[in-house]
Scaffold this motif. Structure first.
Motif, PDB file in Angstrom:
ATOM      1  N   CYS A 176       0.990  -1.237   0.048  1.00  0.00           N
ATOM      2  CA  CYS A 176      -0.060  -0.080  -0.151  1.00  0.00           C
ATOM      3  C   CYS A 176       0.733   1.259   0.090  1.00  0.00           C
ATOM      4  O   CYS A 176       0.613   2.211  -0.670  1.00  0.00           O
ATOM      5  N   GLU A 177       1.937   1.218   0.781  1.00  0.00           N
ATOM      6  CA  GLU A 177       3.071   2.317   0.809  1.00  0.00           C
ATOM      7  C   GLU A 177       3.545   2.534  -0.536  1.00  0.00           C
ATOM      8  O   GLU A 177       3.720   3.853  -0.780  1.00  0.00           O
ATOM      9  N   ILE A 178       3.778   1.539  -1.250  1.00  0.00           N
ATOM     10  CA  ILE A 178       4.519   1.738  -2.596  1.00  0.00           C
ATOM     11  C   ILE A 178       3.656   2.499  -3.619  1.00  0.00           C
ATOM     12  O   ILE A 178       3.760   3.268  -4.232  1.00  0.00           O
ATOM     13  N   ILE A 179       2.219   1.783  -3.366  1.00  0.00           N
ATOM     14  CA  ILE A 179       1.278   2.269  -4.328  1.00  0.00           C
ATOM     15  C   ILE A 179       0.829   3.800  -3.959  1.00  0.00           C
ATOM     16  O   ILE A 179       0.761   4.579  -4.918  1.00  0.00           O
ATOM     17  N   GLU A 180       0.647   4.063  -2.857  1.00  0.00           N
ATOM     18  CA  GLU A 180       0.369   5.524  -2.280  1.00  0.00           C
ATOM     19  C   GLU A 180       1.382   6.494  -2.791  1.00  0.00           C
ATOM     20  O   GLU A 180       1.078   7.540  -3.221  1.00  0.00           O
ATOM     21  N   LYS A 181       2.740   6.194  -2.586  1.00  0.00           N
ATOM     22  CA  LYS A 181       3.617   6.993  -2.759  1.00  0.00           C
ATOM     23  C   LYS A 181       3.462   7.518  -4.254  1.00  0.00           C
ATOM     24  O   LYS A 181       4.007   8.626  -4.620  1.00  0.00           O
ATOM     25  N   LYS A 182       3.571   6.412  -5.143  1.00  0.00           N
ATOM     26  CA  LYS A 182       3.813   6.571  -6.453  1.00  0.00           C
ATOM     27  C   LYS A 182       2.534   7.717  -6.990  1.00  0.00           C
ATOM     28  O   LYS A 182       2.747   8.746  -7.913  1.00  0.00           O
ATOM     29  N   LEU A 183       1.187   7.384  -6.283  1.00  0.00           N
ATOM     30  CA  LEU A 183       0.115   8.154  -6.771  1.00  0.00           C
ATOM     31  C   LEU A 183       0.203   9.480  -6.298  1.00  0.00           C
ATOM     32  O   LEU A 183       0.054  10.483  -7.065  1.00  0.00           O
ATOM     33  N   LEU A 184       0.578   9.791  -4.857  1.00  0.00           N
ATOM     34  CA  LEU A 184       0.662  11.072  -4.440  1.00  0.00           C
ATOM     35  C   LEU A 184       1.774  11.932  -5.353  1.00  0.00           C
ATOM     36  O   LEU A 184       1.704  13.004  -5.430  1.00  0.00           O
ATOM     37  N   GLU A 185       2.828  11.243  -5.880  1.00  0.00           N
ATOM     38  CA  GLU A 185       3.686  11.870  -6.585  1.00  0.00           C
ATOM     39  C   GLU A 185       3.026  12.829  -7.930  1.00  0.00           C
ATOM     40  O   GLU A 185       3.240  13.788  -8.387  1.00  0.00           O
ATOM     41  N   LEU A 186       1.975  12.015  -8.457  1.00  0.00           N
ATOM     42  CA  LEU A 186       1.410  12.390  -9.715  1.00  0.00           C
ATOM     43  C   LEU A 186       0.438  13.453  -9.080  1.00  0.00           C
ATOM     44  O   LEU A 186      -0.031  14.468 -10.077  1.00  0.00           O
ATOM     45  N   LEU A 187      -0.257  13.304  -7.956  1.00  0.00           N
ATOM     46  CA  LEU A 187      -1.345  14.217  -7.509  1.00  0.00           C
ATOM     47  C   LEU A 187      -0.549  15.763  -7.267  1.00  0.00           C
ATOM     48  O   LEU A 187      -1.445  16.534  -6.952  1.00  0.00           O
ATOM     49  N   LYS A 188       0.657  15.856  -6.916  1.00  0.00           N
ATOM     50  CA  LYS A 188       1.146  17.016  -6.590  1.00  0.00           C
ATOM     51  C   LYS A 188       0.957  18.116  -7.411  1.00  0.00           C
ATOM     52  O   LYS A 188       1.249  19.492  -7.102  1.00  0.00           O
ATOM     53  N   GLU A 189       0.757  17.913  -8.647  1.00  0.00           N
ATOM     54  CA  GLU A 189       0.503  18.938  -9.764  1.00  0.00           C
ATOM     55  C   GLU A 189      -0.737  19.395  -9.499  1.00  0.00           C
ATOM     56  O   GLU A 189      -1.144  20.642 -10.001  1.00  0.00           O
ATOM     57  N   TYR A 190      -1.591  19.163  -8.588  1.00  0.00           N
ATOM     58  CA  TYR A 190      -3.142  19.618  -8.515  1.00  0.00           C
ATOM     59  C   TYR A 190      -3.070  20.222  -7.184  1.00  0.00           C
ATOM     60  O   TYR A 190      -3.136  19.826  -6.172  1.00  0.00           O
ATOM     61  N   GLU A 191      -2.813  21.832  -7.247  1.00  0.00           N
ATOM     62  CA  GLU A 191      -2.304  22.472  -6.046  1.00  0.00           C
ATOM     63  C   GLU A 191      -3.627  22.693  -5.214  1.00  0.00           C
ATOM     64  O   GLU A 191      -3.450  23.012  -4.032  1.00  0.00           O
ATOM     65  N   ASP A 192      -4.922  22.336  -5.583  1.00  0.00           N
ATOM     66  CA  ASP A 192      -5.929  22.549  -4.707  1.00  0.00           C
ATOM     67  C   ASP A 192      -6.501  21.260  -3.977  1.00  0.00           C
ATOM     68  O   ASP A 192      -7.469  21.112  -3.448  1.00  0.00           O
ATOM     69  N   LEU A 193      -5.581  20.273  -3.879  1.00  0.00           N
ATOM     70  CA  LEU A 193      -5.804  19.129  -3.377  1.00  0.00           C
ATOM     71  C   LEU A 193      -5.173  18.970  -1.876  1.00  0.00           C
ATOM     72  O   LEU A 193      -3.978  19.367  -1.943  1.00  0.00           O
ATOM     73  N   LYS A 194      -5.789  18.498  -0.759  1.00  0.00           N
ATOM     74  CA  LYS A 194      -5.214  18.453   0.497  1.00  0.00           C
ATOM     75  C   LYS A 194      -5.195  17.263   1.031  1.00  0.00           C
ATOM     76  O   LYS A 194      -6.397  16.539   1.008  1.00  0.00           O
ATOM     77  N   TYR A 195      -3.985  16.484   1.528  1.00  0.00           N
ATOM     78  CA  TYR A 195      -4.024  15.292   2.124  1.00  0.00           C
ATOM     79  C   TYR A 195      -2.968  15.063   2.860  1.00  0.00           C
ATOM     80  O   TYR A 195      -2.067  15.837   3.108  1.00  0.00           O
TER      81      TYR A 195
END
Length: 493
Positions: free
Chosen positions: A474-493
């Protein structure tokens, strides 16, 4: 007051009591009066007569006042009402099917598992529960019903304890299906009603069928819910009943939510049979009766569940979140010639074809208890049916907040962007067909699992579910996905 803001999908929900900081009352007795009057007007117009409507409530502190207001609104519209007092949501629908009662519609005053200060309304007709379109129509019409002090929030509607008759119907079902008058004799089965409306199940159902219910928990209604949240998914609630089952050496335990449209099972070893495991258990039972049936679930079910259903000869049809969504999809499949005997969410909402496609936590438990009794008579254990179900090594859920007013459009853009990027990432593949959000399968080198990113049904949130068959996946999957989500500035997690 803007009554339209009270719509919550196919229900109405709001804040009915003060007592929580920052939460002001928006579901008032006057509002409920207007809404109930509107429902009776719309139903009367549909049926071409003045209707009779049954009313029930859960144990919430605001329930009695709101039920009385609903009755007054119904009577103001020239219709009649009958007060069931504390009841369950499924019982309210079944009251419409009871010819002796002669009711045309039903209203349940409940907010399910939500906190003590909340309340709401669910609506039923002979064809089933109200959908989103009807709820909006009810609310739009309600705003035209101007309340006057002349009408008062007082009603003289009749009273009926239909819950006893409803329980009798459940008893008759298991007696017929097992061929035994006391099919649960010699067993200890305990109930945790969470101080909601489900306490009747111990005395009116289990005990009258021969079960020992000593050790049952929180059967008495208490609108403050002092012991735990009445929710079969709540971790604290589950830990309490799991420990109790082991401590009193029960054969199994049953836990209900406040209005008993959801349930979960605890086995004799204190293991929770809820979420994917509950779906696996009821699927195994139904596929014995109806080989090849489609099992309709929500979108976040496990990869192991799909394998389990297919190994049992069924078809897993993974659809959308929302109990009405899975129910309606199961109905649609039947209409198109694909036999489907259940629509069920991982939350515990389960609606069976043989029970009017009603999401009834008590009937789901009765269906399981029927198989429990039949297998026990043969010297077998019902939980043998799911011994080969494979749990994932890890599961995780993250709620990603969207900090934009146009959150729906923004959320859709995020989901589309992730789906497009997934095709460029080695070891990722997009699941097809997929009816909600984007679901990505990740191979053994990329987390050995999957994730689902979707829009919340009601809130500015992107729920993210991750599952892996490997520890650390889960950590591997989460880490890769969150890298992709960084370009979306209006997301908070």
């Amino acid at each position: 007051m803007d009554l339209l803001k009270l719509q919550n999908g196919s229900d109405i929900r709001g804040i009915a009591l003060e007592g929580v900081d920052g939460e002001s009352v928006n579901l008032t007795a006057v509002g409920v009066w207007q809404i109930a009057a509107s429902f009776s007007e719309i139903l009367s117009k549909r049926l071409g007569k003045k209707v009779r409507i049954s009313l029930g409530r859960d144990s919430r502190l605001s329930g009695k006042e709101l039920l009385e207001a609903a009755a007054a609104g119904i009577e103001h519209s020239g219709c009649s009402a009958v007060d069931f007092g504390i009841a369950t949501t499924p019982a309210m629908f079944m009251s419409i099917m009871d010819e002796d009662l002669d009711v045309d519609g039903a209203i349940m005053v409940t907010a399910s598992h939500l906190p003590f200060n909340r309340n709401g309304m669910k609506f039923f007709m002979k064809e089933g529960g109200a959908d989103k379109k009807l709820i909006r129509e009810i609310l739009e019409n309600a705003e035209k019903n101007e309340y006057s002090d002349e009408f008062k929030l007082y009603s003289q509607c009749g009273k009926d304890n239909f819950l006893v008759k409803y329980a009798e119907g459940l008893r008759n079902y298991i007696i017929e299906k097992t061929g035994m008058e006391k099919p649960l004799a010699g067993t200890r089965i305990i109930v945790d009603a969470g101080n909601g409306a489900g306490g009747f199940f111990a005395g009116e159902f289990l005990e009258k069928l021969g079960a020992d219910t000593d050790g049952s928990l929180y059967l008495d209604p208490d609108g403050m819910f002092p012991n735990h949240v009445p929710n079969p998914e709540d971790k604290t609630a589950l830990e309490i009943i799991k420990k109790q089952v082991v401590d009193v050496k029960a054969d199994l335990g049953i836990i209900f939510d406040t209005d008993v449209d959801r349930s979960a099972i605890i086995d004799s070893e204190g293991n929770a049979v809820n979420r994917n495991r509950l779906i696996a258990l009821i699927s195994a039972i139904l596929l014995k009766e109806h080989p090849g049936s489609y099992i309709v679930t929500d979108s976040v079910t496990s990869k192991g569940l799909k394998k389990f259903i297919e190994d049992k000869g069924g078809v897993h049809h993974r659809f959308k979140r929302g109990y009405k969504n899975v129910i309606n999809e199961s109905i649609r499949l039947n209409e198109e010639g694909h036999e489907s005997h259940i629509g069920i969410e991982t939350s515990g909402h389960g609606a069976l074809k043989e029970n009017y496609f009603l999401d009834d936590g008590a009937f789901l438990a009765v269906k399981i208890l029927t198989e429990f009794a039949n297998m026990k008579k043969k010297g077998s254990d019902i939980f043998d049916l799911i011994r080969d179900y494979e749990d994932p090594a890890e599961e995780k859920e993250i709620r990603i907040k969207i900090g934009r007013e146009d959150f729906l459009e923004y959320g859709k853009d995020v989901i589309q962007g992730i789906e497009e990027k997934a095709s460029e990432i080695e070891g990722w593949s997009v699941e097809k067909p997929n009816y909600e959000g984007v679901r990505i399968n990740c191979d053994e080198n990329k987390g050995n699992g999957w994730f689902l990113l979707r829009m919340s049904l009601h809130d500015p949130v992107l729920p993210l579910n991750i599952e892996s068959d490997s520890v650390g996946g889960c950590e591997i999957i989460e880490k890769k996905l969150l890298e992709l989500l960084k370009e979306y500035e209006d997301l908070k997690y």
